[in-house]
Write a protein that holds these residues in place. Structure first.
Motif, mmCIF file in Angstrom:
data_model
loop_
_atom_site.group_PDB
_atom_site.id
_atom_site.type_symbol
_atom_site.label_atom_id
_atom_site.label_comp_id
_atom_site.label_asym_id
_atom_site.label_seq_id
_atom_site.Cartn_x
_atom_site.Cartn_y
_atom_site.Cartn_z
ATOM 1 N N GLY A 10 0.819 -1.209 0.000
ATOM 2 C CA GLY A 10 0.000 0.000 0.000
ATOM 3 C C GLY A 10 0.849 1.253 0.000
ATOM 4 N N PRO A 11 0.218 2.408 -0.184
ATOM 5 C CA PRO A 11 0.955 3.662 -0.276
ATOM 6 C C PRO A 11 1.692 4.048 1.002
ATOM 7 C CG PRO A 11 -1.409 4.063 -0.280
ATOM 8 C CD PRO A 11 -1.212 2.591 -0.358
ATOM 9 N N ASP A 12 1.336 3.446 2.109
ATOM 10 C CA ASP A 12 2.008 3.791 3.354
ATOM 11 C C ASP A 12 3.279 2.974 3.602
ATOM 12 O OD1 ASP A 12 0.520 1.502 3.665
ATOM 13 O OD2 ASP A 12 -0.087 1.954 5.712
ATOM 14 N N GLU A 16 6.247 3.869 6.331
ATOM 15 C CA GLU A 16 6.577 2.975 7.446
ATOM 16 C C GLU A 16 8.017 2.477 7.365
ATOM 17 O OE1 GLU A 16 3.497 0.024 7.489
ATOM 18 O OE2 GLU A 16 1.978 1.500 8.034
ATOM 19 N N ALA A 17 8.504 2.202 6.152
ATOM 20 C CA ALA A 17 9.899 1.784 5.987
ATOM 21 C C ALA A 17 10.835 2.909 6.415
ATOM 22 C CB ALA A 17 10.171 1.383 4.538
ATOM 23 N N GLY A 18 10.490 4.132 6.065
ATOM 24 C CA GLY A 18 11.284 5.284 6.491
ATOM 25 C C GLY A 18 11.343 5.396 8.001
ATOM 26 N N LEU A 19 10.194 5.240 8.654
ATOM 27 C CA LEU A 19 10.167 5.306 10.120
ATOM 28 C C LEU A 19 11.069 4.239 10.722
ATOM 29 C CD1 LEU A 19 6.390 5.935 10.918
ATOM 30 C CD2 LEU A 19 8.254 7.610 10.832
ATOM 31 N N ALA A 23 13.810 7.744 9.391
ATOM 32 C CA ALA A 23 13.637 8.840 8.437
ATOM 33 C C ALA A 23 12.158 9.179 8.266
ATOM 34 C CB ALA A 23 14.228 8.456 7.082
ATOM 35 N N PHE A 24 11.860 10.458 8.157
ATOM 36 C CA PHE A 24 10.502 10.947 7.935
ATOM 37 C C PHE A 24 10.367 11.275 6.452
ATOM 38 C CE2 PHE A 24 7.696 14.949 8.675
ATOM 39 C CZ PHE A 24 6.573 14.286 8.243
ATOM 40 N N VAL A 121 6.958 6.665 15.347
ATOM 41 C CA VAL A 121 6.082 7.750 14.911
ATOM 42 C C VAL A 121 6.903 9.015 14.691
ATOM 43 C CG1 VAL A 121 4.025 6.852 16.100
ATOM 44 C CG2 VAL A 121 5.561 8.425 17.290
ATOM 45 N N VAL A 122 6.320 9.954 13.963
ATOM 46 C CA VAL A 122 6.942 11.259 13.783
ATOM 47 C C VAL A 122 6.471 12.150 14.929
ATOM 48 C CG1 VAL A 122 7.158 13.290 12.315
ATOM 49 C CG2 VAL A 122 7.025 11.005 11.282
ATOM 50 N N LEU A 123 7.439 12.667 15.674
ATOM 51 C CA LEU A 123 7.183 13.605 16.763
ATOM 52 C C LEU A 123 7.884 14.917 16.441
ATOM 53 C CD1 LEU A 123 7.922 11.203 19.757
ATOM 54 C CD2 LEU A 123 5.678 11.870 18.884
ATOM 55 N N PHE A 124 7.532 15.944 17.157
ATOM 56 C CA PHE A 124 8.176 17.242 16.975
ATOM 57 C C PHE A 124 8.645 17.757 18.318
ATOM 58 C CE2 PHE A 124 5.839 16.777 13.133
ATOM 59 C CZ PHE A 124 6.498 17.533 12.182
ATOM 60 N N ARG A 125 9.674 18.598 18.274
ATOM 61 C CA ARG A 125 10.166 19.313 19.457
ATOM 62 C C ARG A 125 10.344 20.774 19.041
ATOM 63 N NH1 ARG A 125 14.994 15.978 18.464
ATOM 64 N NH2 ARG A 125 14.405 14.784 20.306
#
Length: 136
Positions: A10-12, A16-19, A23-24, A121-125
């Motif tokens: 699927g497109p995700d 998911e492989a990047g995570l 990598a984002f 997951v992608v988080l931010f700071r």
């Protein structure tokens, strides 16, 4: 009516492989140039299926923010935010390394790949926080 049949992952899958690699990545439409997130099979702007996977810059701005209050003894309060990526898409995430109620609309933030309950997951700071672990 147009019917499209997709084969393979699927497109995700690239996201998911990047995570998994720390990598984002987001998608970029080869037809119209629009950046896309969350991963999709078709560009939401022009309908093209020609979506490439590219690294996100990791730069963003807080669009909206809320604090989730957790019952005492069941964990700590945390922040949920909508972040506008420098490339254009908006995503739901958490801003960490700052008190949940200190996050403000308009704050500059930087992405990194972290974990929540064992999931990557992608988080931010805050953009002024130390850069260790930032998106590469």
């Amino acid at each position: 009516m147009v019917h499209t049949r997709f084969h393979g992952p699927g497109p995700d899958a690239a996201f998911e492989a990047g995570l998994a690699e720390g990598a984002f990545r987001i998608q970029r439409c080869a037809s119209c140039g629009v950046h896309v997130h969350y991963p999709r099979a078709l560009c939401p702007d022009c309908g093209s299926a020609e979506l490439d996977t590219v690294r996100a810059s990791g730069e963003g701005t807080v669009h909206a923010t809320s604090v989730v209050r957790v019952r005492p003894g069941h964990g700590e309060d945390y922040n949920i935010a909508l972040v506008d990526l420098a490339e254009g898409p908006r995503m739901m995430t958490r801003v960490v390394d700052i008190a949940p109620d200190a996050v403000r609309i308009g704050d500059a933030v930087t992405a990194f790949v972290g974990e929540i309950e064992g999931d990557r997951v992608v988080l931010f700071r805050p953009a002024t926080a130390p850069a260790s672990g930032d998106v590469r």
